[in-house]
Write an enzyme that holds these catalytic residues in place. Structure first.
Site, PDB file in Angstrom:
ATOM      1  N   ASP A  48       0.819  -1.202   0.000  1.00 58.27           N
ATOM      2  CA  ASP A  48       0.000   0.000   0.000  1.00 58.27           C
ATOM      3  C   ASP A  48       0.861   1.265   0.000  1.00 58.27           C
ATOM      4  OD1 ASP A  48      -2.193   1.649   0.157  1.00 58.27           O
ATOM      5  OD2 ASP A  48      -3.045   0.713   1.927  1.00 58.27           O
ATOM      6  N   ASP A  49       0.848   1.992  -1.108  1.00 60.26           N
ATOM      7  CA  ASP A  49       1.524   3.293  -1.227  1.00 60.26           C
ATOM      8  C   ASP A  49       3.053   3.206  -1.144  1.00 60.26           C
ATOM      9  OD1 ASP A  49      -1.004   4.363  -1.385  1.00 60.26           O
ATOM     10  OD2 ASP A  49      -0.716   5.837   0.204  1.00 60.26           O
ATOM     11  N   CYS A  87      -5.820   3.730  -4.340  1.00 60.07           N
ATOM     12  CA  CYS A  87      -6.038   2.404  -3.749  1.00 60.07           C
ATOM     13  C   CYS A  87      -7.318   1.705  -4.213  1.00 60.07           C
ATOM     14  CB  CYS A  87      -6.080   2.530  -2.224  1.00 60.07           C
ATOM     15  SG  CYS A  87      -4.747   3.514  -1.509  1.00 60.07           S
ATOM     16  N   ARG A  91      -7.771  -1.738  -6.533  1.00 62.94           N
ATOM     17  CA  ARG A  91      -8.332  -2.965  -5.978  1.00 62.94           C
ATOM     18  C   ARG A  91      -9.542  -3.453  -6.780  1.00 62.94           C
ATOM     19  NH1 ARG A  91      -5.166  -0.984  -2.260  1.00 62.94           N
ATOM     20  NH2 ARG A  91      -4.478  -2.260  -0.506  1.00 62.94           N
ATOM     21  N   LYS A 147      -6.467  -4.656   3.573  1.00 62.74           N
ATOM     22  CA  LYS A 147      -7.375  -3.574   3.168  1.00 62.74           C
ATOM     23  C   LYS A 147      -8.308  -4.023   2.047  1.00 62.74           C
ATOM     24  CE  LYS A 147      -6.192   0.590   1.127  1.00 62.74           C
ATOM     25  NZ  LYS A 147      -5.488   1.878   1.176  1.00 62.74           N
ATOM     26  N   HIS A 149     -11.618  -1.884   0.939  1.00 66.03           N
ATOM     27  CA  HIS A 149     -11.861  -0.606   0.265  1.00 66.03           C
ATOM     28  C   HIS A 149     -12.749  -0.741  -0.975  1.00 66.03           C
ATOM     29  CE1 HIS A 149      -9.853   3.585  -0.599  1.00 66.03           C
ATOM     30  NE2 HIS A 149     -11.065   3.675  -0.098  1.00 66.03           N
ATOM     31  N   HIS A 236       1.311   2.581   4.326  1.00 68.24           N
ATOM     32  CA  HIS A 236       0.368   3.688   4.116  1.00 68.24           C
ATOM     33  C   HIS A 236       0.262   4.515   5.392  1.00 68.24           C
ATOM     34  CE1 HIS A 236      -3.550   5.660   3.555  1.00 68.24           C
ATOM     35  NE2 HIS A 236      -3.555   5.275   2.279  1.00 68.24           N
ATOM     36  N   ASP A 342       0.070  -0.979  -4.952  1.00 70.55           N
ATOM     37  CA  ASP A 342      -1.246  -0.560  -5.448  1.00 70.55           C
ATOM     38  C   ASP A 342      -1.258   0.753  -6.216  1.00 70.55           C
ATOM     39  OD1 ASP A 342      -0.869   1.109  -3.253  1.00 70.55           O
ATOM     40  OD2 ASP A 342      -2.863   0.800  -2.420  1.00 70.55           O
ATOM     41  N   ASN A 343      -0.272   1.596  -6.041  1.00 67.12           N
ATOM     42  CA  ASN A 343      -0.170   2.862  -6.783  1.00 67.12           C
ATOM     43  C   ASN A 343       1.153   3.500  -6.401  1.00 67.12           C
ATOM     44  OD1 ASN A 343      -2.760   3.538  -4.581  1.00 67.12           O
ATOM     45  ND2 ASN A 343      -0.769   4.470  -4.204  1.00 67.12           N
ATOM     46  N   LYS A 392       1.380   9.254  -6.429  1.00 69.56           N
ATOM     47  CA  LYS A 392       0.007   8.799  -6.225  1.00 69.56           C
ATOM     48  C   LYS A 392      -1.014   9.864  -6.633  1.00 69.56           C
ATOM     49  CE  LYS A 392      -3.125   7.132  -2.574  1.00 69.56           C
ATOM     50  NZ  LYS A 392      -3.235   6.744  -1.143  1.00 69.56           N
TER      51      LYS A 392
END
Length: 561
Positions: A48-49, A87, A91, A147, A149, A236, A342-343, A392
């Site tokens: 994540d991030d 995010c 996903r 996560k 989301h 994150h 994820d990004n 991001k």
């Protein structure tokens, strides 16, 4: 205007209407029984991030990540892998194998111009069949921890409503990494029901690994294979460090983010992942120069990066516990592992309005603790995404090109192979399906048609890293009005509220420094026409300034402005 998503569903229904659901069910049951012993397990790992060059296997030698690096070097590193800019949309693409609009996440944040429109539901809709639903129907155990989301209505769109047999999930995009005792309702769900309480020593990364191991252990003796999605929220924001890790990297980043950027670029070159013709001069793309910061600002920035490094290294250590369990239980030798972030990394301010409420103590000596809430900051984000443009939230490469790899079961040696074949996160689903021997279904469990998979399997890269996966395809996507289309080496980007497109040759200019729109108008025209046709088909809303329409929120047209 005609609901184009509904039209696509009707076409999909016509194409598959001749198939009997009874026959399909029988075939799937037979397939799951006959092939269970031979079919592989899958561990999908979504961070994540993180930055493109955070991992050692991608050039980040300053943060120890030996467990992830070992797997990356045993498989094929995917250096041209793309996600959505944030995010939730990523996903949705991962779980559906199609675009984020088709999968209900055309926008991660609510906005008046998107409300009530198909493609902007904010959850994974029934018009797509999720990856765990497909695998579960084919005889797989399905688990997740991390996560979600993708919707939070219990009984409708929790993970267990969309194909996960067991799950422990953070429902929104972020929360404290410790027990968020200040909240009236905890943001976690387990097995489809809201979690009422958490242990006092709760910490996200450790809890996710504990849960996933417990789910795997519960069916350890089963003759059915498993699919497990490990989707931790670290690193994150908020930067809250696991107990005992607060000072693991003390003093390591005092030279500043520009120095780290140069080190990372050298590391990327050493690991073979730095694209040719990259622009290495972008090491403080948006942030102020390190030398211009005050001593206090430098101290805050250095401390933020120390905490980020600690969270990332701790994540690798905890992931090592999961790997150790799989190896000790004899399951690793039959498990494909697919990793991706994820990004792009999160830029912006270190301390923002989000991190300033009175309940948080963001004193320099307290940040990183459970009662603090800070971000990493723009300077480090610039270093993490180098040599790519922005981070991001952007459709430029710094926002959507992420580290990824696939590691096969029982690799012979540390292969260290690299593929620069163009890929997207939509490709994960068809890859897993091909490796598992699962045919694409065009109807859900109720017999209703679902949208086709847009992604393509990258399983061939395990045998031929030069194999083109999306040769001559037009890949068009949009997130909250940030639009882009990729076609081979060509890419167009249009930022929210803008009327003009920019054009790049990402093969000759991976850092996207040279806008070729004026010099190649025929290429630009072709790509824009292809994007607009896609936008019209799936119902992408073009954001325009409020003054242009007089409508609340700046309602634009569907597709073309």
């Amino acid at each position: 205007m005609t609901n184009n998503i509904s039209a696509r569903l009707r076409v999909a229904g016509l194409l598959t209407g001749i198939c009997s659901l009874v026959l399909l069910s029988a075939q799937l049951q037979a397939q799951s029984t006959d092939q269970a012993a031979e079919r592989p397990n899958f561990l999908l790992f979504t961070t994540d991030d993180m930055g493109y060059n955070d991992l050692g296997a991608f050039g980040g030698f300053d943060i120890p990540t030996p467990n992830i690096d070992t797997l990356a070097l045993q498989g094929v590193r995917l250096t041209n892998f793309h996600t959505a800019p944030s995010c939730g949309p990523t996903r949705s693409m991962l779980m559906s194998g199609t675009g984020n609009h088709e999968a209900g996440m055309g926008a991660q944040r609510s906005s008046p111009e998107f409300e009530g429109h198909p493609g902007y539901e904010g959850y994974l809709p029934e018009r797509v069949l999720s990856l765990p639903e497909r695998l579960q129907a084919a005889g797989y155990h399905t688990y997740m921890a991390g996560k979600w989301h993708l919707g939070s209505e219990e009984g409708v769109n929790h993970p267990n409503d969309r194909g996960f047999e067991r799950s422990f999930a953070l429902m929104p995009g972020s929360s404290d990494h410790y027990n968020p005792t200040h909240l009236d309702e905890l943001p976690y769900s387990e097995d489809g029901h809201r979690v009422e309480s958490l242990p006092e020593d709760f910490y996200t990364t450790t809890a996710y690994v504990d849960k996933l191991i417990s789910y795997l252990q519960s069916n350890e003796s089963s003759d059915r294979p498993f699919f497990a999605w490990f989707a931790p929220t670290a690193p994150h924001w908020p930067l809250q460090v696991a107990p005992g890790w607060e000072d693991k990297f003390a003093g390591q980043y005092e030279a500043g983010y520009e120095a780290l950027c140069q080190e990372r670029l050298q590391g990327m070159q050493a690991m073979g992942v730095l694209p040719e013709d990259s622009d290495s001069s972008r090491c403080s793309e948006e942030a102020e120069r390190w030398e211009s910061l005050t001593a206090e600002e430098k101290r805050l920035n250095s401390r933020a990066m120390e905490l980020y490094a600690a969270m990332t290294s701790h994540l690798d250590t905890e992931f090592g516990r999961l790997l150790a369990y799989l190896e000790e239980s004899g399951q690793l030798e039959n498990t494909y592992i697919i990793y991706h972030n994820d990004n792009g990394p999160q830029g912006g301010e270190i301390i923002t309005a989000r991190s300033a409420p009175a309940r948080y103590n963001n004193d320099i000596n307290n940040i990183g603790q459970r009662d603090s809430w800070i971000h990493l900051g723009q300077g480090w984000s610039d270093a993490q995404s180098a040599p790519f443009r922005q981070d991001k939230g952007a459709q430029f490469e710094g926002g959507i090109r992420v580290p990824a790899f696939i590691r096969p079961p029982q690799p012979d040696t540390a292969r260290g192979e690299i593929s620069n074949s163009l890929l997207t996160v939509m490709d994960v689903m068809p890859t897993i399906m091909e490796l598992a021997g699962i045919e694409e279904r065009r109807t859900n469990a109720s017999g209703q048609p679902v949208l086709p998979i847009r992604g393509k399997s990258f399983a061939p890269l395990l045998h031929n890293t030069g194999q083109p996966i999306h040769q001559d395809e037009y890949i068009a996507l949009d997130s909250e009005g940030e639009s882009m289309l990729i076609h081979n080496q060509w890419k167009i980007v249009r930022q929210p509220l803008a009327s003009q497109w920019t054009l790049f040759n990402t093969q000759d200019d991976p850092s996207e420094t040279r806008d070729l729109a004026a010099s190649h108008p025929e290429i630009l025209s072709d790509l824009v026409a292809k994007y607009e046709a896609h936008a019209q088909e799936v119902g992408i809303i073009k954001r325009v300034p409020r003054a242009a329409t007089g409508l609340p929120g700046g309602m634009g047209g569907m597709g073309a402005p």
